[in-house]
Design a protein around this motif. Structure first.
Motif, PDB file in Angstrom:
ATOM      1  N   SER A   1       8.920  36.022  -6.375  1.00 13.25           N
ATOM      2  CA  SER A   1      10.235  35.673  -6.736  1.00 13.25           C
ATOM      3  C   SER A   1      11.165  35.550  -5.611  1.00 13.25           C
ATOM      4  O   SER A   1      11.722  34.789  -5.554  1.00 13.25           O
ATOM      5  CB  SER A   1      10.722  36.912  -7.789  1.00 13.25           C
ATOM      6  N   GLU A   2      10.861  36.348  -4.615  1.00 15.07           N
ATOM      7  CA  GLU A   2      11.551  36.302  -3.442  1.00 15.07           C
ATOM      8  C   GLU A   2      11.361  35.175  -2.446  1.00 15.07           C
ATOM      9  O   GLU A   2      12.379  34.465  -2.216  1.00 15.07           O
ATOM     10  CB  GLU A   2      11.067  37.831  -2.474  1.00 15.07           C
TER      11      GLU A   2
ATOM     12  N   GLY B   1      21.249  36.827   0.533  1.00 12.03           N
ATOM     13  CA  GLY B   1      20.593  38.105  -0.102  1.00 12.03           C
ATOM     14  C   GLY B   1      20.714  39.174   0.722  1.00 12.03           C
ATOM     15  O   GLY B   1      21.574  39.572   1.643  1.00 12.03           O
TER      16      GLY B   1
ATOM     17  N   PHE C   1      17.379  40.233  -5.409  1.00 16.36           N
ATOM     18  CA  PHE C   1      18.830  39.630  -5.971  1.00 16.36           C
ATOM     19  C   PHE C   1      19.226  40.679  -7.129  1.00 16.36           C
ATOM     20  O   PHE C   1      20.444  41.025  -7.212  1.00 16.36           O
ATOM     21  CB  PHE C   1      18.415  38.409  -6.570  1.00 16.36           C
ATOM     22  N   ILE C   2      18.150  40.827  -8.016  1.00 16.33           N
ATOM     23  CA  ILE C   2      18.673  41.826  -9.221  1.00 16.33           C
ATOM     24  C   ILE C   2      19.128  43.296  -9.004  1.00 16.33           C
ATOM     25  O   ILE C   2      20.092  43.668  -9.453  1.00 16.33           O
ATOM     26  CB  ILE C   2      17.629  41.777 -10.346  1.00 16.33           C
TER      27      ILE C   2
ATOM     28  N   GLU D   1      17.600  27.310 -10.002  1.00 16.04           N
ATOM     29  CA  GLU D   1      17.395  28.726 -10.522  1.00 16.04           C
ATOM     30  C   GLU D   1      16.334  28.979 -11.534  1.00 16.04           C
ATOM     31  O   GLU D   1      15.659  30.017 -11.413  1.00 16.04           O
ATOM     32  CB  GLU D   1      18.753  29.381 -10.520  1.00 16.04           C
TER      33      GLU D   1
ATOM     34  N   ARG E   1      12.893  32.124  -4.577  1.00 14.20           N
ATOM     35  CA  ARG E   1      14.257  31.712  -4.045  1.00 14.20           C
ATOM     36  C   ARG E   1      14.439  31.417  -2.582  1.00 14.20           C
ATOM     37  O   ARG E   1      15.453  30.653  -2.618  1.00 14.20           O
ATOM     38  CB  ARG E   1      14.857  33.228  -4.447  1.00 14.20           C
TER      39      ARG E   1
ATOM     40  N   ASP F   1      17.472  34.783 -14.489  1.00 11.02           N
ATOM     41  CA  ASP F   1      17.832  34.035 -13.416  1.00 11.02           C
ATOM     42  C   ASP F   1      18.741  34.593 -12.619  1.00 11.02           C
ATOM     43  O   ASP F   1      19.610  35.456 -13.120  1.00 11.02           O
ATOM     44  CB  ASP F   1      17.576  32.531 -13.559  1.00 11.02           C
ATOM     45  N   ASP F   2      19.124  33.973 -11.516  1.00 11.74           N
ATOM     46  CA  ASP F   2      20.195  34.538 -10.600  1.00 11.74           C
ATOM     47  C   ASP F   2      21.463  34.181 -11.056  1.00 11.74           C
ATOM     48  O   ASP F   2      22.481  35.168 -11.009  1.00 11.74           O
ATOM     49  CB  ASP F   2      20.147  34.030  -9.035  1.00 11.74           C
ATOM     50  N   ARG F   3      21.731  33.354 -11.923  1.00 15.88           N
ATOM     51  CA  ARG F   3      22.923  32.888 -12.448  1.00 15.88           C
ATOM     52  C   ARG F   3      23.288  33.842 -13.542  1.00 15.88           C
ATOM     53  O   ARG F   3      24.526  34.323 -13.508  1.00 15.88           O
ATOM     54  CB  ARG F   3      23.115  31.297 -13.069  1.00 15.88           C
TER      55      ARG F   3
ATOM     56  N   THR G   1      24.351  37.104 -12.093  1.00 12.03           N
ATOM     57  CA  THR G   1      25.667  37.187 -11.326  1.00 12.03           C
ATOM     58  C   THR G   1      26.631  37.296 -12.665  1.00 12.03           C
ATOM     59  O   THR G   1      27.667  37.568 -12.464  1.00 12.03           O
ATOM     60  CB  THR G   1      25.927  35.912 -10.533  1.00 12.03           C
TER      61      THR G   1
ATOM     62  N   MET H   1      22.608  42.821  -7.650  1.00  9.29           N
ATOM     63  CA  MET H   1      23.496  42.766  -8.764  1.00  9.29           C
ATOM     64  C   MET H   1      23.521  44.168  -9.099  1.00  9.29           C
ATOM     65  O   MET H   1      24.948  44.586  -9.489  1.00  9.29           O
ATOM     66  CB  MET H   1      22.830  41.895  -9.698  1.00  9.29           C
TER      67      MET H   1
END
Lengths: 132, 125
Positions: free
Chosen positions: A44-45, A99, B58-59, A12, A48, B22-24, B27, B62
């Motif tokens: 970014s998309e 997603g 993703f953000i 990540e 990922r 980052d995604d973690r 989350t 969230m």
């Protein structure tokens, strides 16, 4: 002109590295803030996607010139399962995973050029370009 | 593990995101905020994203999740300070964040929360 660079996408944190490098390189080409933000968001998309759906891969960042125009191309390559139906995958709302299903279609709207090639069982290659 | 701090002020929780998440981390913030709303009984959540240079799907998700979970826990969420370039990009990406209340800055966001909570507001022009 800056040299092309390749970033490995294996975790990540690498998605953040891709964003940061695309931000720096588009700044060097004097992209406006909105153009920078669009390209960084599209990158970014796709970074990922390469990680989650492609099981990892790489991003290559290259500067382009066309006449007096300068642009930045980011190419994402993975050796994942590939995309069986690209037209369906490009549609907003389509997702097989975590997603919102805006990744591919959304990324395409944020750039000037979008190329995608995918072979089932072999992987996916997506190149995005934005001109300053 | 890296975490984004959550401050409590009266009946509200305040978060300022100042790192490229980052995604973690995103989350973790979502889970921490939900946990803190439940444990403190907070009625309002203010998330300041004025330092955030990118909100991708993703953000964005969230933020939408936090607002939805807060609502279920009887709290109101306001996202404040979105940069114009981020707003333009989000809309073109197709992510219009329905269900999220927004305000231009922290001051207006706090006023919105106080109104939502039925607290007397101090006029600040």
């Amino acid at each position: 002109m800056g040299e092309p660079e390749v970033i490995t996408i294996a975790q990540e944190a690498d998605v953040v590295v891709v964003r940061q490098r695309v931000r720096v390189r588009s700044g060097e080409l004097r992209f406006g803030l909105v153009d920078q933000t669009k390209l960084v968001t599209a990158a970014s998309e796709l970074a990922r996607n390469a990680l989650i759906y492609g099981g990892g891969g790489e991003a290559k960042i290259e500067e382009l010139t066309s006449g007096s125009k300068r642009g930045l191309r980011v190419t994402f390559t993975d050796r994942g399962p590939g995309i069986p139906n690209i037209a369906e995958a490009m549609r907003d709302g389509f997702t097989t995973g975590v997603g919102l299903g805006l990744g591919l279609g959304g990324a395409k709207r944020l750039v000037n050029e979008f190329e995608i090639e995918s072979a089932v069982g072999r992987g996916t290659r997506i190149a995005i370009t934005r001109w300053a | 593990m890296e975490r984004i701090p959550i401050l409590k002020m009266g009946r509200c929780l305040l978060v300022t995101i100042q790192v490229d998440m980052d995604d973690r981390l995103a989350t973790t913030l979502q889970d921490d905020l939900t946990e803190r709303i439940a444990s403190t009984g907070a009625r309002g959540v203010l998330i300041d994203i004025s330092s955030v240079e990118l909100v991708d799907s993703f953000i964005g998700r969230m933020l939408a999740n936090v607002a939805a979970m807060a609502r279920v826990l009887d709290a109101t969420t306001v996202v404040v300070g979105m940069q114009p370039a981020v707003a333009i990009t989000l809309v073109e990406l197709g992510l219009e964040l329905p269900g999220i209340r927004t305000a231009l800055n922290v001051e207006r966001g706090m006023r919105l929360l106080r109104e939502a909570l039925g607290e007397p507001t101090v006029s600040d022009g």
